[in-house]
Design a protein around this motif. Structure first.
Motif, short mmCIF file in Angstrom:
data_model
loop_
_atom_site.label_atom_id
_atom_site.label_comp_id
_atom_site.label_asym_id
_atom_site.label_seq_id
_atom_site.Cartn_x
_atom_site.Cartn_y
_atom_site.Cartn_z
N ASP A 63 -15.58 2.17 45.99
CA ASP A 63 -16.73 3.06 46.19
C ASP A 63 -16.42 4.30 47.02
OD1 ASP A 63 -18.27 1.35 44.73
OD2 ASP A 63 -19.01 0.24 46.47
N ASP A 64 -15.20 4.41 47.57
CA ASP A 64 -14.92 5.53 48.46
C ASP A 64 -14.51 6.79 47.71
OD1 ASP A 64 -12.40 4.93 47.56
OD2 ASP A 64 -11.50 4.65 49.53
N ASN A 65 -14.54 6.77 46.37
CA ASN A 65 -14.11 7.97 45.64
C ASN A 65 -15.19 9.03 45.55
OD1 ASN A 65 -15.49 6.11 43.78
ND2 ASN A 65 -15.04 7.65 42.24
N ASN A 66 -16.47 8.66 45.76
CA ASN A 66 -17.58 9.62 45.73
C ASN A 66 -17.61 10.45 44.45
OD1 ASN A 66 -18.58 8.92 48.32
ND2 ASN A 66 -16.96 10.13 49.27
N GLY A 67 -17.20 9.86 43.35
CA GLY A 67 -17.24 10.56 42.07
C GLY A 67 -16.16 11.60 41.90
N SER A 68 -15.13 11.58 42.73
CA SER A 68 -14.06 12.57 42.66
C SER A 68 -12.72 11.93 42.32
CB SER A 68 -13.93 13.32 44.00
OG SER A 68 -15.07 14.09 44.26
N VAL A 69 -11.88 12.70 41.66
CA VAL A 69 -10.50 12.30 41.41
C VAL A 69 -9.64 12.89 42.52
CG1 VAL A 69 -8.56 12.45 39.82
CG2 VAL A 69 -10.88 12.26 38.93
N PHE A 70 -8.78 12.07 43.12
CA PHE A 70 -7.92 12.52 44.21
C PHE A 70 -6.54 12.85 43.66
CE2 PHE A 70 -11.29 10.18 46.19
CZ PHE A 70 -11.52 10.83 47.38
N VAL A 71 -6.07 14.05 44.00
CA VAL A 71 -4.77 14.51 43.52
C VAL A 71 -4.01 15.14 44.69
CG1 VAL A 71 -5.63 14.92 41.19
CG2 VAL A 71 -5.65 16.78 42.84
N ARG A 72 -2.69 15.23 44.50
CA ARG A 72 -1.86 15.80 45.56
C ARG A 72 -0.66 16.49 44.93
NH1 ARG A 72 -0.02 11.22 49.09
NH2 ARG A 72 -1.96 11.42 50.24
N PHE A 73 -0.28 17.63 45.50
CA PHE A 73 0.95 18.28 45.11
C PHE A 73 2.11 17.65 45.87
CE2 PHE A 73 -1.70 22.28 44.29
CZ PHE A 73 -1.75 22.04 42.94
N ARG A 74 3.32 17.79 45.34
CA ARG A 74 4.49 17.25 46.04
C ARG A 74 4.71 17.95 47.37
NH1 ARG A 74 8.17 14.08 43.35
NH2 ARG A 74 9.88 14.99 44.53
N SER A 75 4.20 19.17 47.48
CA SER A 75 4.32 19.90 48.74
C SER A 75 3.39 19.35 49.81
CB SER A 75 4.03 21.39 48.52
OG SER A 75 2.76 21.55 47.94
N VAL A 94 3.63 14.15 38.00
CA VAL A 94 5.01 14.00 38.45
C VAL A 94 5.12 12.73 39.29
CG1 VAL A 94 5.53 16.45 38.39
CG2 VAL A 94 4.57 15.46 40.47
N GLU A 95 6.38 12.35 39.57
CA GLU A 95 6.61 11.16 40.38
C GLU A 95 6.16 11.41 41.82
OE1 GLU A 95 7.79 8.12 39.54
OE2 GLU A 95 7.67 8.78 37.46
N PRO A 96 5.53 10.40 42.46
CA PRO A 96 5.09 10.59 43.86
C PRO A 96 6.26 10.69 44.81
CG PRO A 96 4.81 8.30 43.17
CD PRO A 96 5.20 9.07 41.95
N THR A 97 6.08 11.44 45.88
CA THR A 97 7.13 11.55 46.90
C THR A 97 7.11 10.35 47.83
OG1 THR A 97 5.61 12.84 48.26
CG2 THR A 97 7.13 14.07 46.89
N VAL A 98 5.95 9.71 47.92
CA VAL A 98 5.81 8.52 48.76
C VAL A 98 5.11 7.43 47.94
CG1 VAL A 98 4.77 7.56 50.85
CG2 VAL A 98 5.67 9.89 50.88
N ILE A 99 5.67 6.24 47.91
CA ILE A 99 5.05 5.13 47.20
C ILE A 99 3.86 4.62 48.02
CG2 ILE A 99 5.40 2.84 46.22
CD1 ILE A 99 6.98 5.05 44.86
N PRO A 100 2.67 4.52 47.41
CA PRO A 100 1.50 4.07 48.18
C PRO A 100 1.67 2.65 48.68
CG PRO A 100 1.02 4.11 45.83
CD PRO A 100 2.35 4.78 46.00
N ALA A 101 1.07 2.36 49.83
CA ALA A 101 1.16 1.02 50.42
C ALA A 101 0.51 -0.02 49.52
CB ALA A 101 0.52 1.02 51.80
N ASN A 102 -0.61 0.36 48.90
CA ASN A 102 -1.33 -0.56 48.03
C ASN A 102 -1.16 -0.09 46.59
OD1 ASN A 102 -3.03 -2.33 46.78
ND2 ASN A 102 -4.91 -1.59 47.75
#
Length: 268
Positions: A63-75, A94-102
């Motif tokens: 429920d914490d997404n609030n209707g939004s998609v979360f994205v990140r640049f490698r920078s 692209v491939e993530p720079t950090v593997i998520p904990a979960n």
């Protein structure tokens, strides 16, 4: 003998039909521009490069997404955008720079943002109309920025008498009359504000005598981590309205920034 000859003719006819069919299929998949032929993507390629089903991703988030998609640049810069304001295609991931904990968290959720090369942000405005603004990781935009800055300087040097100052903007025009002249522009940082550097943009000359300039292209670094690119037409946005227009664009970019999940680690 006649029967054998008839069979031979039938085989030739079938072969010719297959060639014609293949020719039609090939022709439909080729586009000619300025005398050069370009192979268009096949249906299979289109399916592989199709837009993601963002609504499906959101249905898998907590429920914490609030209707939004979360994205990140490698920078490292992160964004949270409603699904009706963002377009994401598979080839931009692209491939993530950090593997998520979960790792069980679906891609696009707050704890596992999508890593992208660029974001297509859809902007709707009663005053300025609808736009698609491309937010991009810094390297490509930085190269375009430098290229446009050099184009501006070259045009100003070559046609110094065509240089004009207007409401915080310097304009340099090529040879020609009115819209038949190419134009480069640069903002005054003191007037425009909020940017690390002045904004440069270009408007190619009209191809026909009575036509308007072609689409003007703007690209600049929003901050040191990502850049902005978009197009507009001078018949919609005149040079004296540009600063107000771009400030609106920047306000829309700020509205989807989500610094809470920015990466502090700089680019490798």
């Amino acid at each position: 003998m006649i029967g054998t000859f008839g069979k031979y003719i039938s085989i030739l006819s079938l072969f010719a039909f297959c060639l014609a069919l293949l020719s039609c299929l090939t022709t439909d998949n080729v586009e000619t521009v300025d005398g050069n032929k370009y192979q268009l993507p096949t249906q299979k390629q289109k399916e592989l490069n199709s837009k993601l089903d963002l609504s499906y991703i959101l249905s898998k988030c907590s429920d914490d997404n609030n209707g939004s998609v979360f994205v990140r640049f490698r920078s490292g810069r992160a964004f949270a955008a409603p699904i009706d304001r963002i377009s994401i295609f598979k080839q931009e991931i692209v491939e993530p720079t950090v593997i998520p904990a979960n790792t069980s968290t679906p891609l696009g959720c707050k704890n596992n943002p999508l890593y992208l090369k660029l974001i297509n942000l859809i902007i709707k405005s009663e005053e300025f109309g609808d736009r698609t603004v491309i937010l991009s990781d810094s390297p490509g935009i930085l190269i375009l920025y430098k290229s446009t800055a050099r184009g501006f300087e070259r045009l100003c040097r070559k046609y110094p008498s065509n240089k004009k100052i207007m409401k915080g903007i310097t304009a340099c025009y090529g040879p020609g009359e009115g819209n038949r002249s190419a134009a480069y522009y640069r903002t005054d940082v003191a007037v425009h504000g909020s940017n690390l550097k002045p904004i440069y943009w270009s408007c190619p000359a009209a191809m026909h005598k009575d036509g308007a300039r072609l689409h003007c292209t703007v690209w600049y670094m929003y901050d040191e981590y990502f850049g902005v690119r978009y197009r507009y037409h001078e018949t919609n946005i005149t040079p004296d309205k540009f600063i107000e227009f771009d400030k609106y664009i920047q306000s829309q970019v700020r509205s989807i920034r989500y610094p809470e999940i920015d990466m502090t680690k700089p680019r490798d």
